[in-house]
Design an enzyme around this catalytic site. Structure first.
Site, short mmCIF file in Angstrom:
data_model
loop_
_atom_site.label_atom_id
_atom_site.label_comp_id
_atom_site.label_asym_id
_atom_site.label_seq_id
_atom_site.Cartn_x
_atom_site.Cartn_y
_atom_site.Cartn_z
N SER A 57 0.87 -1.18 0.00
CA SER A 57 0.00 0.00 0.00
C SER A 57 0.91 1.23 0.00
CB SER A 57 -0.85 0.00 1.28
OG SER A 57 -1.48 1.25 1.47
N TYR B 142 -2.12 -1.22 10.52
CA TYR B 142 -2.06 -1.34 9.06
C TYR B 142 -0.76 -0.75 8.52
CZ TYR B 142 -3.92 -1.10 4.24
OH TYR B 142 -4.12 -1.25 2.89
P1 NAD Z 1 -11.32 -6.40 0.30
O1 NAD Z 1 -11.86 -6.28 1.68
O2 NAD Z 1 -12.20 -6.13 -0.88
O3 NAD Z 1 -10.67 -7.86 0.09
C1 NAD Z 1 -9.88 -8.46 1.07
C2 NAD Z 1 -9.77 -9.94 0.77
O4 NAD Z 1 -8.97 -10.56 1.79
C3 NAD Z 1 -11.13 -10.66 0.76
O5 NAD Z 1 -11.12 -11.65 -0.25
C4 NAD Z 1 -11.16 -11.31 2.15
O6 NAD Z 1 -11.99 -12.45 2.23
C5 NAD Z 1 -9.69 -11.68 2.31
N1 NAD Z 1 -9.31 -11.95 3.69
C6 NAD Z 1 -9.44 -11.13 4.77
N2 NAD Z 1 -9.00 -11.78 5.86
C7 NAD Z 1 -8.57 -13.00 5.47
C8 NAD Z 1 -8.03 -14.13 6.14
N3 NAD Z 1 -7.81 -14.13 7.46
N4 NAD Z 1 -7.73 -15.22 5.42
C9 NAD Z 1 -7.97 -15.25 4.09
N5 NAD Z 1 -8.47 -14.22 3.39
C10 NAD Z 1 -8.77 -13.11 4.09
O7 NAD Z 1 -10.04 -5.44 0.29
P2 NAD Z 1 -9.15 -4.84 -0.90
O8 NAD Z 1 -9.30 -3.38 -0.86
O9 NAD Z 1 -9.35 -5.58 -2.17
O10 NAD Z 1 -7.70 -5.15 -0.30
C11 NAD Z 1 -6.81 -6.10 -0.85
C12 NAD Z 1 -5.39 -5.72 -0.45
O11 NAD Z 1 -5.08 -4.45 -1.01
C13 NAD Z 1 -5.19 -5.57 1.06
O12 NAD Z 1 -3.93 -6.10 1.43
C14 NAD Z 1 -5.22 -4.08 1.28
O13 NAD Z 1 -4.50 -3.69 2.40
C15 NAD Z 1 -4.56 -3.61 0.00
N6 NAD Z 1 -4.82 -2.22 -0.35
C16 NAD Z 1 -6.09 -1.78 -0.57
C17 NAD Z 1 -6.31 -0.45 -0.89
C18 NAD Z 1 -7.68 0.10 -1.18
O14 NAD Z 1 -7.79 1.35 -1.32
N7 NAD Z 1 -8.71 -0.71 -1.30
C19 NAD Z 1 -5.22 0.42 -0.99
C20 NAD Z 1 -3.95 -0.06 -0.75
C21 NAD Z 1 -3.76 -1.39 -0.44
#
Ligand code: NAD
Length: 260
Positions: free
Chosen positions: A142, A155
């Site tokens: 991130s 985080y």
């Molecule tokens: P999201 O909530 O849409 O998806 C998260 C996924 O992780 C889901 O499939 C969920 O079931 C899975 N998950 C959560 N806990 C789990 C566990 N204990 N075991 C197995 N699976 C698990 O979130 P997203 O926004 O798609 O985030 C995905 C990644 O991207 C994350 O690492 C997040 O930190 C990173 N990220 C997101 C953003 C954003 O703006 N959305 C920005 C930077 C980084």
């Protein structure tokens, strides 16, 4: 481009992980999905990708907060596909609170899923990749792996940890054809961020679209969300020959967030 390759994408039942799984499947890779969700929705995602792209798509419900599940996830891919070539560590959770109000149980959970799981899956996947002479480790960190925001202690600590781990894995494998890089998205409109927008709207007593606009413009100068398709495209690029000498890199996709 990826026909004959296989990939594990953690947390691919939603958001960014689902977008990256789709992009890799579109290039011909066999896919092992992972993450939580309703069984029918996961089956529909699995069957849909398999039918649309003519690749094998399987699902494993590993809870990445548990080290032995991380190991089982990697072993399942190796056994089912005979190999694991691409590991995308994407699963992540968030908790927002000031340090003095941060519940220790949430700290532990965020560190386990967002950081320790990356160590466990990488550790399990590396020997096979090195033995077969090709591998791509892609960590979805991130912008918070490089800079901080208030109220995101666990985080930010975890994502800085992922960036550090990425560099160590890259150095340890620099002479092999296994690369390890971190993608650093800014705001992406997924359920993880929708929850933060809803909380902001409730806290400030403003409509959700206004909260969305404020959240975006506070940090992301482009004023546009990064899309899961853009992140899928970057993951495909990292798997290409053009990226074979990119390793240990942190690649922001953040609409200028880090340029401020
Ligand atoms: P999201 O909530 O849409 O998806 C998260 C996924 O992780 C889901 O499939 C969920 O079931 C899975 N998950 C959560 N806990 C789990 C566990 N204990 N075991 C197995 N699976 C698990 O979130 P997203 O926004 O798609 O985030 C995905 C990644 O991207 C994350 O690492 C997040 O930190 C990173 N990220 C997101 C953003 C954003 O703006 N959305 C920005 C930077 C980084």
């Amino acid at each position: 481009m990826l026909k004959g390759r296989s990939a594990v994408i953690t947390g691919s039942t939603s958001g960014i992980g689902a977008g990256i799984a789709r992009a890799l499947a579109a290039q011909g890779a066999d896919i092992l999905l992972n993450g939580f969700g309703a069984a029918e929705a996961i089956e529909s995602l699995r069957a849909g990708l398999a039918a649309e792209f003519g690749v094998r798509v399987l699902y494993h419900g590993a809870d990445l907060a548990r080290a032995e599940h991380c190991d089982a996830l990697v072993r399942t891919a190796e056994e089912a596909f005979g190999r694991l070539d691409i590991l995308v560590n994407n699963a992540g959770i968030q908790h927002v609170a000031r340090v003095e109000d941060f519940p220790p149980s949430r700290w532990d959970a965020v560190l386990a899923v967002n950081l320790s799981s990356v160590f466990h899956t990488t550790r399990a996947a590396l020997p096979g990749m090195r033995a077969r002479g090709w591998g791509r480790l892609i960590n979805v960190a991130s912008v918070h792996g490089l800079v901080a925001s208030a109220e995101k202690a666990a985080y930010v600590a975890a994502k800085h940890g992922v960036v550090g781990l990425t560099k160590v894995v890259a150095l340890e494998n620099a002479e092999s054809p296994v690369t390890c890089n971190a993608i650093c998205p800014g705001w992406v409109l997924t359920p993880l961020v929708e929850a933060q927008i809803a909380a902001r709207a409730a806290r400030e007593g403003i409509p959700v679209p206004q909260a969305e606009r404020e959240l975006l413009l506070e940090k992301q100068p482009s004023g546009r969300f990064t899309t899961v398709e853009q992140l899928g495209g970057l993951a495909v690029f990292l798997c290409s020959e053009a990226a074979a000498n990119i390793t240990g890199a942190t690649l922001p996709v953040d609409g200028g967030w880090l340029a401020r």
